[in-house]
Each structure stands twice: as C-alpha cells, then as structure tokens.
Write an enzyme that holds these catalytic residues in place. Structure first.
Site, PDB file in Angstrom:
ATOM      1  CD  GLU A 431       1.839  -4.421 -11.352  1.00  0.00           C
ATOM      2  OE1 GLU A 431       2.929  -3.818 -11.559  1.00  0.00           O
ATOM      3  OE2 GLU A 431       1.716  -5.282 -10.493  1.00  0.00           O
ATOM      4  CG  ASP A 504       3.206  -2.085  -8.312  1.00  0.00           C
ATOM      5  OD1 ASP A 504       3.140  -0.899  -8.671  1.00  0.00           O
ATOM      6  OD2 ASP A 504       2.235  -2.742  -7.894  1.00  0.00           O
ATOM      7  CG  ASP A 506       5.540  -6.120  -6.590  1.00  0.00           C
ATOM      8  OD1 ASP A 506       5.587  -6.098  -7.851  1.00  0.00           O
ATOM      9  OD2 ASP A 506       4.482  -6.031  -5.962  1.00  0.00           O
ATOM     10  CG  ASP A 508       2.641 -10.183  -8.423  1.00  0.00           C
ATOM     11  OD1 ASP A 508       3.076 -11.313  -8.749  1.00  0.00           O
ATOM     12  OD2 ASP A 508       1.719  -9.997  -7.606  1.00  0.00           O
TER      13      ASP A 508
END
Ligand code: 1YM
Length: 646
Positions: A431, A504, A506, A508
């Site tokens: 990403e 990641d 998280d 997102d």
C-alpha cells in the site's frame, strides 16, 4: 419430523479396516492435520447426527465448544446401538467407534451425508482424539464408553436409566496429531452448520461457544430454517435489491432427489450459485451444476425469443449473462455420489445432469410464464449483461492495442524479481509508495517482486467489469500477475505462485485488503482455489529496552491481544518502550524483512474460499451499496478477515 420403525440389525455393519492406519497417515482420511482437518472432526460427528435426522429419527443437534477446546455433539435420535455385534462380539457402539468404515447403511437405503468428502466415519475422529467419551440413551438405559487415541479405556457400562433416546459424543483432538493447532474456530463451524440447517429444512442445530463471555451471541446460536434452501438464497441476497421472489422447485426420480431455489438481484456477481450433493458443498461443480447452467441459459433464451425480447438477428444470451446477479442453491441427494476433482468436490454422476436439467427447464419455465413482470426484469438484466460484456470486450481490445494488458509491457511501478520460475516467485502487493520503497529495499530480488498500489483500489463489486478495467491500479495488477481476466483468464499464466497482500495494520489497511480480496474473488477465483493468494502478517508492536530509545527491537508482537501478556512475561511494562507500527513505512527495511518477508521467520495467512457462500455474502455486505455494515465490519475486524482459513 416423522418417526419410522427402527430397522437396524447388527449384521448391517460392514467392517473394512483397522485404526492404526488412520493415526499413521491422518491426512489420507481427513485431508490435512491443519485447521481444516481439525474442523473436519466436528463435521464427521455432526454428519452422523444429520444422517439420523435425514432418516427421520432426529430433529435436534446441539454442538458445544468447551473452554479446553473439546467438543460435545448431542442428538435426539435413536442412539447408536449398544447390543453385542454378531460378528465382532463387542457392543455395536464400540464397533462404530473403533473400526474404520463401520456404518449402518453402506450402499443401502437412504441418502447419507457421509460417504462424501471425507465421509470416513466417526472412528477416524476417535483415532485422532486423545480422548473420546460416548453416551447413548436407548432401550430405557443410559450407557457410556470411553476411548483414548482410538483404544477402548472404559468398556461400555450402563450408568443409569433414561426415557429419552439419543447420542452424545465428546472428543479432545490429539495435539500429537494436530501439531499446528487444536483450537476450533467458532465462525468456521457456525458457517457449516448454518449451511446444514438450510439444506435440511426444519433441522435445528444449536451452537454454544463456552470460551466466549456469557453475554456473547456465540453462547447460544441456533440455526433452523422452515424455508430450507429458499431461506438460503434469501440469506445470500441479504441487503441486495432483488428482481423476483425466490423461485423454488423440486423433483424426485429413481436417480435421486433435486431441489433448486433461485433469485436474481441487481448485483454483478455470478459467484452465488452453489451446488450441493448429499449436503456436501461441491465447490468444483459437476453434473448437477452443468445441468443447471445449461437449463437456465436455454430457458431464458427461449423465453426471450418467444416473447420478442431478443430479436432474430441478435446473439443469444450467454450463460454468464443469464447468471449475473443470480443467487441459487442446487441440492441433490443420491444413493451413490461419485466425488471427483482435485479436492474431491466435483460431482461425477452422469444420471444427475438430465435430472437437474429437466427440473430447471420445467420449474423456471413455468415461473417465467406465470410471472411476466419478474420475467421481464430477469431477462432484461441478462440482456444488459450481454451489452456490458460487449462494451467491456471492446474496451479490453482498445487497452490491449495500447499495450497496457500486454504481458511484455509490465507496469512501470512493478519491481519485478529476476527469477522467471513462477513456482518460486512471490509478488508483494503493498500500500503506497513509501511502504513500497521499504519493501523494495528489504526484498530478496531474486524471487520477490514488489508492486506498490497508489491509494485505494477501485471497488470492483460496485464498479462492474468495464469501469474496473479502465482503472490504472487494476490493470497494473492484472498485467503484473499475468493471467488476464474474464474469458481470457488463464491461471497457468500466473507469473507468481505466491501473491501476497501486504497492507498496514490499521483500518485503511484492512479496507484495502478487503478490496483486493474482492478483486481476486471476482476476477481470479481460481488463484484462490490454487492457494496462490496470501496475506502478510506484519507486527503491530515492537519492544525496545526502556532506557535506550535507539536500541534494537527485542521482541515483535503480531496481535493486539497479546501485548499485555508478553509485557508481563518480559518483566513488566515499565521496563519496555512499546512502539506501535501504524504503517509498514515505520519499519526500516531490515525490520520489514525480518518480521514480514523472510521465508524463514515470517507467517502468512493463506486465503482459502472454503465457504463460498460466506465469502460472497461478506464481500457484498462490505462492498455493496450499504455503507453502515462496511464501517462496522472494518472496525471490528481491522486485523482479521472472516472468510480466511489458514
Ligand atoms: C453425536 C453423534 O452418531 N448419532 C447416531 C448414530 C447412529 C444411529 C443413531 C443409528 C443408526 C442406525 C440405527 C442405522 C449410528 N448407528 C450406527 C450403526 N450422533 C450419532 N444416531 N440405529 C441408530 O443406521 O441403522 C452407525 S452411526 F452402525 F451402529 F448402526
């Protein structure tokens, strides 16, 4: 459910093989000793209870996962017979538990669940459990017998009286066999039992997960559907805009029984047509699926022609056009199912094809004639699919001419590996450019390639094929992988046999991972089937000694839940400096290599659509028109994805 006279006689049982073989080569009997094989133990026991239900003697099955990861299955059937087996001279229940392939009606009457995928019998469960306890209520008594690793350790004893009948089996999977894990996953079991309840109208399966807090819904979840497979398609289409009420028809012939439920929605997916044979999900399709597809295509074309919706000069609707947005369940029951294919989930019985074909031609044909409004919507949807397909083909030809989908023109962002051997090559999809930079420095360039994606990828569920293809991110993904998509898809052309989603840790990252999985699920499902798609597991915390802010990371932590435990183990929180990695970019290349990319130390999750129904539903619930469920899901599952099986 109706009760029938009990025809059992001990001599119905056929004895085939001993149990040592099972412990020696467990994979031969349950497929693997990983999580899949582990869960098969439960299915095997429950299948016996479902057989009892199909025979008409049982209508309640209760499954409990205990805190120590043992599982108890209870049914209210006749109870496994406890009389002395005429040939083996031991109680029949002991024969059933200790002799391979000992079962009632082998090749006899009735449609059994077992005899299917790994329908090897409950003796296999016994062989692979460190302990098994069986209680039978039958003939006014309550009896108990116990085993350890397949061997009888407490002979059958009457422990009381009982007016009820039924069987209770508790087993503790053997950690010497299931070396990877002996922990059952609630969701995996629940999905299977929900499916079982849909496929067997009226059957009630209750689940309890005693490892969860007392107020958790998993403490007492119950599956029972009076609508059977009609409820199944409604459930598949949950949250979608539908074009018709579920259509249902069934037929019984000497070859077997067929039941079909179908309902179209406005979705673009063709992935919700599920076929079952004797309650086993035949992922690879087979004769029942072929018969269904042929009949649907022919019936819609006939209708469209005879009602002037398709003009004489126009081309026929293709199968894919007709199945766009279709959710359907085809459930056949037959005496002697032949399972073929790589994963033994393809039905081979040729007599089933015409059975399904005729039932669908008649059932769907009648529905269309009797429901002209719905018929017009359904055929209209198929003909717009035809037009969209034409447009997408033109768009594809254009891009191909420009060289974008040409395999010689790899995307500029791709840092390819030097190896040309796909079996050893890995593609990391990362990403953003900064994580991409770290990964490029970290990788082993001989066999690891990096493709950085800029920002979010397009939601393919909502965009449809045409728009998806014109997105640069998607076309670079397709080109890098090398398989192409749609009619031109060729799994053998895959340039990497490990395609790793590395996002990641998280929200997102979780979102991007879901979008990528949707993409693979929609356009390259065969890569999932082949086990090529993986998810990287980067750490979320790094622990450094508290007094040296620079010093090296002594310990990485990969899941949120274990931070406190590890801190305690390592001498308490104030001794350590806890760093939370919000993104891959926060790790330096050597850390990223060590924690996430080095084959020696990393762990990957392998993406596996074990349950296509659930995957399809999660994807459309998440990626469909409604925003709220998506937000909720992402918040809840920022790190795990429900339709993964490791
Ligand atoms: C929790 C697991 O195994 N129930 C169960 C198993 C059997 C019967 C009833 C049963 C079958 C028959 C006759 C028959 C089995 N019996 C045998 C065997 N629940 C669970 N409930 N009477 C009872 O098939 O004719 C194998 S399984 F071989 F003994 F008949």
């Amino acid at each position: 459910m109706a009760t029938k006279p009990d025809h059992y006689t001990g001599s119905d049982i056929q004895v085939l093989e001993g149990l040592e073989a099972v412990r020696k080569r467990p994979g031969m009997y349950i497929g693997s000793t990983g999580p899949r094989g582990l869960h098969h133990l439960v299915y095997e026991v429950v299948d016996n209870a479902v057989d009892e239900a199909l025979a008409g003697y049982c209508d309640l099955i209760d499954v409990t996962i205990h805190e120590d990861n043992s599982v108890t299955v209870v049914d209210n059937g006749r109870g496994i017979p406890v009389d002395k087996h005429p040939k083996e001279k031991i109680p029949t229940v002991e024969v059933v538990l200790t002799i391979l392939h000992a079962g009632g009606k082998f090749g006899g009457e009735g449609y059994k669940v077992s005899g299917g995928l790994h329908g090897v019998g409950v003796s296999v469960v016994n062989a692979l459990s460190k302990r098994t306890e069986v209680t039978v209520c039958r003939d006014g008594g309550e009896y108990r017998i116990c085993f350890e690793r397949g061997k009888t350790v407490e002979p059958l004893t009457q422990i009381g009286k009982s007016k009820k009948t039924g069987t209770t089996v508790t087993f503790w999977p053997d950690p010497d066999v299931f070396t990877e894990t002996t922990v059952f996953e609630y969701e995996t079991l629940a999905n299977r039992f929900r499916e079982m309840a849909f496929l067997n109208r009226g059957l009630k399966i209750v689940m309890h997960d005693l490892r969860t807090p007392e107020d958790s819904p998993c403490r007492n979840e119950s599956f029972q559907y009076q609508g059977g497979i009609q409820d199944f398609v409604k459930w598949l289409n949950d949250g979608k805009e539908t074009l018709n009420k579920p259509i249902y028809f069934s037929d019984e012939q000497p070859a077997g029984v067929v039941e079909v439920a179908m309902q179209w929605s406005t979705s673009y997916s063709t992935a919700s047509v599920l076929a079952f044979a004797n309650n086993i999900n035949t992922h690879e399709g087979g004769t029942h699926m072929d018969g269904f597809k042929q009949a649907v295509t022919r019936t819609l074309n006939d209708y469209a022609r005879s009602h002037g919706i398709l003009k004489e000069k126009e081309a026929n609707l293709t199968g894919d056009d007709c199945r766009e947005g279709l959710a359907a369940i085809i459930s056949v029951k037959l005496h002697d199912p032949q399972f073929e294919g790589q994963t033994k989930t393809k039905l081979g019985n040729t007599e089933i094809r015409p059975l399904v074909q005729n039932a669908v031609a008649q059932g769907l044909g009648e529905f269309l004639e009797e429901n002209p409004t719905a018929a017009k919507r359904i055929v209209g949807k198929a003909s717009s699919a035809l037009k969209a397909r034409e447009a997408a083909r033109k768009a594809r030809e254009m891009t191909r001419r420009k060289g974008v989908l040409d395999s010689f023109a790899l995307p500029g962002k791709l840092a390819d590996c030097s190896s040309k051997d796909a079996t050893e090559s890995e593609l990391f999809i990362v990403e953003g450019d900064s994580a991409g930079g770290s990964a490029k420095q970290a990788r082993d360039r001989k066999y690891q390639a990096i493709l950085p994606l800029r920002g979010k990828i397009l939601n393919v569920e909502r965009a449809g094929l045409h728009r998806s293809l014109s997105s640069e991110t998607i076309s670079s993904l397709i080109t890098a992988i090398g398989t192409n998509i749609g009619d031109d898809f060729n799994a053998d052309a895959a340039r990497y046999h490990r395609i790793v989603i590395m996002t990641d840790a998280d929200v997102d990252g979780a979102h991007i991972r879901c979008l990528l999985l949707t993409f693979f699920y929609r356009y390259m499902p065969e890569l999932i089937d082949r086990g090529y798609i993986y998810i990287a597991q980067p750490p979320i915390f790094g622990l450094k000694k508290a007094n040296s802010s620079k010093g090296k990371v002594e310990r990485y932590i990969y899941d949120e839940g274990s931070l406190n435990r590890v801190l305690k183990e390592m001498g308490g929180a104030d001794k350590w400096n806890v760093q939370r990695y919000k993104g891959l970019g926060e790790m330096d290349p050597s850390q990223l290599w060590e924690t996430t990319m080095d084959p020696e130390t990393r762990t990957f999750l392998q993406v596996n659509i074990d349950d296509a129904a659930e995957a399809e539903r999660v994807v459309s619930e998440l990626m469909g028109d409604q925003v709220e469920p998506r937000k909720e899901f992402i918040q809840k599952h920022a790190r795990d994805v429900r339709f993964l099986d490791i």
